[in-house]
Design an enzyme around this catalytic site. Sequence first.
Site, PDB file in Angstrom:
ATOM      1  N   HIS A  77     -27.699 -28.803 -10.316  1.00 63.19           N
ATOM      2  CA  HIS A  77     -28.115 -30.700 -11.209  1.00 63.19           C
ATOM      3  C   HIS A  77     -28.365 -30.564  -9.449  1.00 63.19           C
ATOM      4  O   HIS A  77     -26.991 -31.712  -8.530  1.00 63.19           O
ATOM      5  CB  HIS A  77     -26.916 -31.468 -11.713  1.00 63.19           C
ATOM      6  CG  HIS A  77     -27.289 -32.816 -11.939  1.00 63.19           C
ATOM      7  ND1 HIS A  77     -27.071 -33.345 -12.981  1.00 63.19           N
ATOM      8  CD2 HIS A  77     -28.274 -33.427 -10.890  1.00 63.19           C
ATOM      9  CE1 HIS A  77     -27.966 -34.633 -12.680  1.00 63.19           C
ATOM     10  NE2 HIS A  77     -27.969 -34.809 -11.818  1.00 63.19           N
ATOM     11  N   HIS A  91     -21.086 -32.122 -21.036  1.00 65.85           N
ATOM     12  CA  HIS A  91     -20.161 -32.980 -19.940  1.00 65.85           C
ATOM     13  C   HIS A  91     -18.750 -33.246 -20.592  1.00 65.85           C
ATOM     14  O   HIS A  91     -18.170 -33.440 -21.107  1.00 65.85           O
ATOM     15  CB  HIS A  91     -20.660 -34.346 -20.242  1.00 65.85           C
ATOM     16  CG  HIS A  91     -20.227 -35.371 -18.755  1.00 65.85           C
ATOM     17  ND1 HIS A  91     -20.935 -35.416 -17.912  1.00 65.85           N
ATOM     18  CD2 HIS A  91     -19.457 -36.290 -18.859  1.00 65.85           C
ATOM     19  CE1 HIS A  91     -20.542 -36.079 -16.903  1.00 65.85           C
ATOM     20  NE2 HIS A  91     -19.578 -36.674 -17.573  1.00 65.85           N
ATOM     21  N   GLU A 138     -31.109 -29.372 -13.350  1.00 66.91           N
ATOM     22  CA  GLU A 138     -30.796 -31.052 -14.288  1.00 66.91           C
ATOM     23  C   GLU A 138     -30.684 -32.244 -13.185  1.00 66.91           C
ATOM     24  O   GLU A 138     -30.487 -31.875 -12.554  1.00 66.91           O
ATOM     25  CB  GLU A 138     -29.493 -31.365 -15.405  1.00 66.91           C
ATOM     26  CG  GLU A 138     -28.588 -30.745 -14.832  1.00 66.91           C
ATOM     27  CD  GLU A 138     -27.215 -31.243 -15.809  1.00 66.91           C
ATOM     28  OE1 GLU A 138     -26.987 -30.487 -16.662  1.00 66.91           O
ATOM     29  OE2 GLU A 138     -26.202 -31.754 -14.665  1.00 66.91           O
TER      30      GLU A 138
END
Length: 237
Positions: free
Chosen positions: A43, A190, A70
């Site tokens: 990310h 997450h 991401e």
Amino acid sequence: MTKLSVNINKIATLRNARGGNVPDVCKVAQDCERFGAEGITVHPRPDERHIRYADVYALRPLVATEFNIEGYPSESFIDLVCSVKPEQVTLVPDPPEAITSNAGWDTVKNKDFLKQVVNKFHEYGIRVSIFVDTDLKNMEHARLCGTDRVELYTEPYATMYPADREKAVAPFVEAAKLAKELGLGLNAGHDLSLENLAYLHTHIPWLDEVSIGHALIADALYLGLENTIKQYKKQLI
């Protein structure tokens, strides 16, 4: 079978804290795959405080499983992804200053924008996943954006799990069932951990992929990286 994608951002955070190239992000990614991970997630953020754009380019020829990038679809992020051509891009609604992802997309409000971005990535043959919460309207409009998959934002599940795991998982099961009905692939991520992953997977066994970083890397400090990856994979059986 649900695939395990290891988010290696925290490896880059540790490297950047000291400078140099220890630990080596590329080597850790390859080791994760060697130890059984079926994907690598990164990310990159605009300030490059952990994964750098240069890391993404360096990782592309080395990642032998599924490479998942991401991030928020800014112009620079879109250019990066289209240049690297990962197997999957996951769109998250993070503002630049966010410490970590903390919400799913409002796909109703952002439908036109997301549809445009999804179409762009599809032109390059890249599978797209949109980060969403359990609001069923957001799930329905994610499909209207043309996405291939959605990724369930699981922090609310992880937070409630210790107190009431049945209540915690219920809205995620409902959202997952709708995703299946809509023909969407399903990811989750997450705050998933060795404590809560198996219970989620038991109730949503059709998950395509889970992306896990912080907890997995923290566990590896005690258990070792190879053993940790094996332990996480056991939760997905």
